[in-house]
Design a protein around this motif. Structure first.
Motif, short mmCIF file in Angstrom:
data_model
loop_
_atom_site.label_atom_id
_atom_site.label_comp_id
_atom_site.label_asym_id
_atom_site.label_seq_id
_atom_site.Cartn_x
_atom_site.Cartn_y
_atom_site.Cartn_z
N PHE A 197 -1.37 -5.25 1.60
CA PHE A 197 -2.42 -4.39 1.06
C PHE A 197 -3.69 -4.44 1.92
O PHE A 197 -4.04 -3.46 2.56
N HIS A 242 0.85 -1.18 0.00
CA HIS A 242 0.00 0.00 0.00
C HIS A 242 0.89 1.24 0.00
O HIS A 242 1.95 1.25 0.63
N THR A 302 -2.97 -9.80 -6.26
CA THR A 302 -2.96 -9.60 -4.81
C THR A 302 -3.61 -10.77 -4.09
O THR A 302 -4.36 -11.56 -4.69
#
Length: 843
Positions: free
Chosen positions: A293, A255, A461
């Motif tokens: 993330f 992130h 992801t």
């Protein structure tokens, strides 16, 4: 007599010395770590033994209890001067993070705090065994090196985050293993039964619950975590038996809020681990699979709270047992797994101690930057205080409190990103509006949880890619680049307790889980209720569809105590009862109309067990028991042929594989029950299985293969693929989890209490055609994507389809919830729809 007294004194002294003499895990337990599994009570017993043997270096604290009443402990380990000064160290650390309530200045000359969390997944058992070895290594008098480390480092160990799951696995394994373990992968000891030991009592994955804190273990643990705020946190895991060992640095995507220091120190730690693994010739990998993330993991949550957060993954898991043959025909033993986790535990403490000064200094800088307002483009997040959203706003406030996120009120007007409109819009602040400032200690968490659409550096992801709280909670919200916080607590109107004053009747607005909980409790008490199909006005009050009406008529058995019973239940749930003095409404339908329907206390059952996805079943089970507090019967899916259909009004089918639908006799009996008035709530892939029944009117929409569309200018070599990109080839046709806008028919009972739009979390590529013989209560149209990643090929197909619908079947009905409205029990805005499916649809 004197001789006997001396003898008694001698034995008393002997036993006292024996008790206080520090023992290694092997000496205490009577077996070498890794040769058998250690049940939770023995783990705890050994930790207590060490704490009693070296009280100057180890302190134990029970911080909670599991659903199955096993104790949850933290162990604090450090040099004697730090243990005796623990509270001052903690308070100073909170000052470093700008989280202390006092105004005292912090000092950076403080120990670094390292928190090690073991066994969050119950069947990933080796880490708790490693915790025993790690604890002893730290306090072993012969180990002078660890004593040096602990002079500037305070270690907090959670020896078993998930005791219920661990013991479920360990007890099962011990019941099936022979005198010698069998390493063959097809042996029964490598195939644990449903639901497995990974999850907690309610089949929840605790490693995905850090931010949401829906589970009791998480709630109790996070209360402690947020009172300590460590500089380093490690979450110990296991992965497939053929993957050796993973440690930091993490994989992309990171992130954007993660700092350069946090990234760089992951590399520093990884190099230290590699040094030890290289020395032993052990295999490992880094920078693959495990990204940073999704905000609710044991690595990302600490990272977003200023720490160096990491996941360590050892080969093993529920298939490993005491020993298992890998694909390379090596035997992976429990000892191997434990010693690897022990090595990274010690290596983490070592490198943290060597960098303690930098860790503390950078930790303080992180939080100074946070309160300085330098994190994120938005400076304020505004939640409009609409009366119909009151229950969900209260739930949001509870979540903010759990995470230590500050909020208040504000004044003025401005411009900001309108979450519903998806663009900039003007707004004005009113009394009761919630303002969450970006400039605060938890600035990173605020940005991560509230940003409309997080930036994704790599689409490959590990988890969902969108979770913005205004969408998850269904609230009217704005993200503004203006600093609008006026400070102070938000002026949310306080609940005014109901009286039991006499009246013709009372009306409860159907607006959230607390409303549904109140209605369920009233029904179970035998109080007869009605609900309005249409909005109505009476005595100057307006009520929406779904409002629940309690009248004296039909409840004569309660006599003069009726309103006393009703107000008691409503007050316990903080639900307002609105008195009415007549059954004749000013607008809408009178209370005796057929448009005002009676309700009954439905008998609810859920299919569970073998074949049903355990997490999906757990979400429903937990919601009924802990939130709705309404009785539910759990029936094993393999036993559905023995179900007492006469005692089931509503049957819930969570995601799973239902073999009984292929058994004609059982499937026909199921269909007969629906025809006779039974109501089914089918969730996620259960919908696809019902779609194959000849009586079903729902069908999966055929996907258009856009890759085969005729294009005269198409590159003839486009179909040639690179082998190294094979893992990413499927990404254009998938979504790991994105938010889509759903158009709602809120005149249908499934959508009572909802505005014109709902925001769904789409996690698959399934889309269904509109129902021709039924009700399309929630559909997606063109350009429905709001946030998160959707592959470009899938995006072309995610349009003009049904997401939520109802089919009438004879006197019964089937509710189709194709997306998960209870996802991890944090998708707050889906819960009312689920309650509608249970209580309202088909009445």
């Amino acid at each position: 007599m004197l001789k006997n007294s001396l003898l008694l004194s001698f034995f008393s002294l002997f036993f006292l010395l024996a008790k206080s003499q520090l023992k290694s895990p092997e000496e205490y337990l009577g077996y070498k770590i890794g040769t058998r599994y250690t049940p939770h009570w023995k783990l705890v017993s050994y930790f207590h033994h060490v704490a009693e043997s070296v009280p100057s270096m180890v302190k134990m604290q029970q911080y909670g209890e599991t659903n199955e009443h096993r104790p949850l402990y933290l162990a604090f380990i450090s040099a004697a001067e730090n243990i005796s000064n623990m509270e001052n160290i903690r308070q100073n650390n909170m000052r470093l993070a700008n989280l202390s309530m006092d105004k005292a200045a912090p000092t950076e000359s403080a120990p670094a705090i390292v928190w090690l969390s073991y066994n969050v997944h119950g069947n990933e058992t080796s880490s708790s065994e490693a915790a025993l070895l790690t604890l002893y290594e730290l306090v072993d008098p012969k180990n002078t090196q660890t004593k040096e480390w602990m002079k500037n480092t305070l270690i907090i160990m959670d020896p078993c985050v998930n005791p219920d799951g661990r013991d479920r696995y360990v007890n099962w394994f011990n019941s099936v293993v022979g005198t010698q373990y069998n390493p063959r992968i097809d042996a029964r000891e490598h195939r644990e039964p449903w639901p497995g030991g990974r999850t907690n009592h309610y089949n929840f994955d605790l490693n995905r619950d850090w931010a949401w804190q829906t589970q009791i273990e998480s709630q109790q643990r996070m209360k402690q975590y947020n009172q300590w705020m460590p500089q380093v946190h490690v979450d110990f895991h296991e992965q497939g038996i053929n993957n050796p060992y993973y440690f930091a640095p993490a994989a992309e995507p990171y992130h954007e809020v993660i700092t350069k220091w946090q990234r760089d120190f992951q590399v520093t730690i990884g190099k230290n681990h590699a040094k030890y693994f290289d020395k032993e010739g052990w295999l490992y990998f880094t920078r693959e699979r495990f990204d940073l993330f999704y905000p609710s993991y044991g690595d990302t949550y600490p990272v977003y709270n200023g720490a160096i957060g990491m996941t360590y993954e050892q080969a093993g898991g529920g298939a490993a047992g005491l020993g298992v043959l890998t694909a390379e025909e090596d035997t992976l033993t429990l000892y191997d797994r434990a010693i690897h986790h022990f090595t990274t535990s010690i290596s983490t403490i070592e490198i943290s101690s060597k960098n303690a000064t930098s860790l503390v200094k950078e930790f303080r800088k992180y939080f100074n930057d946070a309160v300085g307002g330098s994190i994120g483009e938005y400076k304020s997040y505004i939640i409009k205080n609409k009366p119909e959203d009151a229950e969900r706003i209260q739930s949001l406030i509870s979540l903010l409190d759990k995470n230590g996120i500050r909020y208040g009120s504000g004044k003025g007007s401005g411009k900001g990103f309108d979450y519903h409109a998806g663009k900039e819009a003007n707004f004005s602040l009113a009394d009761g509006d919630l303002v969450i400032p970006a400039a605060q200690p938890r600035a990173a968490m605020v940005k991560v949880l509230f940003e409309p659409d997080p930036k994704l550096a790599d689409s490959a992801t590990y988890d969902i890619t969108a979770w913005a709280l205004p969408y998850a909670y269904g609230l009217t919200a704005y993200a503004s680049k203006l600093n609008l916080s006026g400070g102070g607590g938000a002026a949310i109107p306080a609940f005014i307790p109901n009286t039991n004053a006499d009246a013709y009747g009372y009306v409860i607005r159907w607006q959230g889980v607390s409303s549904a909980k109140t209605v369920g409790q009233l029904l179970n008490k035998g109080i007869k209720l009605r609900f309005a199909e249409m909005p109505f006005e009476v005595n100057g009050q307006s009520f929406p569809r779904g409002s629940v009406i309690i009248l004296k008529s039909g409840n004569e058995q309660f006599g003069n105590t009726l309103w006393q019973h009703v107000s008691k239940i409503a007050n316990e749930n903080m639900i307002t009862m609105n008195a009415v003095q007549t059954g004749m409404v000013d607008k809408g339908y009178d209370f005796g109309s057929s448009r005002v329907r009676s309700m009954k206390a439905v008998k609810v059952a859920m299919l569970t067990g073998e074949g049903v996805f355990s997490n999906a079943a757990g979400e429903v089970w937990h919601f009924f028991e802990k939130e709705l507090q309404y009785p539910i019967t759990l029936i094993n899916a393999v036993d559905v042929s023995r179900a007492d259909w006469n005692n089931i009004d509503v049957l819930i089918m969570p995601a799973g594989n239902y073999r009984f639908l292929s058994d004609k006799a059982v499937a026909d009996r199921f269909h007969q029950w629906i025809n006779g008035g039974g109501r089914v709530v089918a969730m996620e892939n259960a919908v696809a299985q019902l779609a194959k029944q000849d009586w079903s009117s729902i069908e999966e929409k055929k996907q258009v293969d856009t890759s085969k569309e005729k294009d005269t200018n198409k590159d003839p070599y486009e179909s040639l693929k690179s082998y190294e990109d094979r893992e990413k080839d499927a990404i254009p046709a998938t979504t790991p989890g994105a938010i889509l806008r759903v158009d709602v028919d809120n005149s249908h009972p499934l959508m009572y209490g909802y505005p014109a739009h709902y925001y769904t979390l789409k996690m698959d590529d399934n889309i269904y055609s509109f129902i021709k013989d039924g009700w399309n209560a929630g559909v997606i149209k063109q350009d429905s994507q709001v946030a998160g990643f959707v592959g470009h090929e899938l995006k072309k197909n995610l349009k003009d389809g049904l997401v939520f619908g109802v089919q009438d079947v004879g006197r019964g009905s089937v509710t189709y919830l194709t997306d998960n409205v209870l996802f991890r029990n944090f998708w707050e805005n889906g819960k009312l729809m689920f309650c509608n499916a249970v209580f309202m649809v088909g009445e």
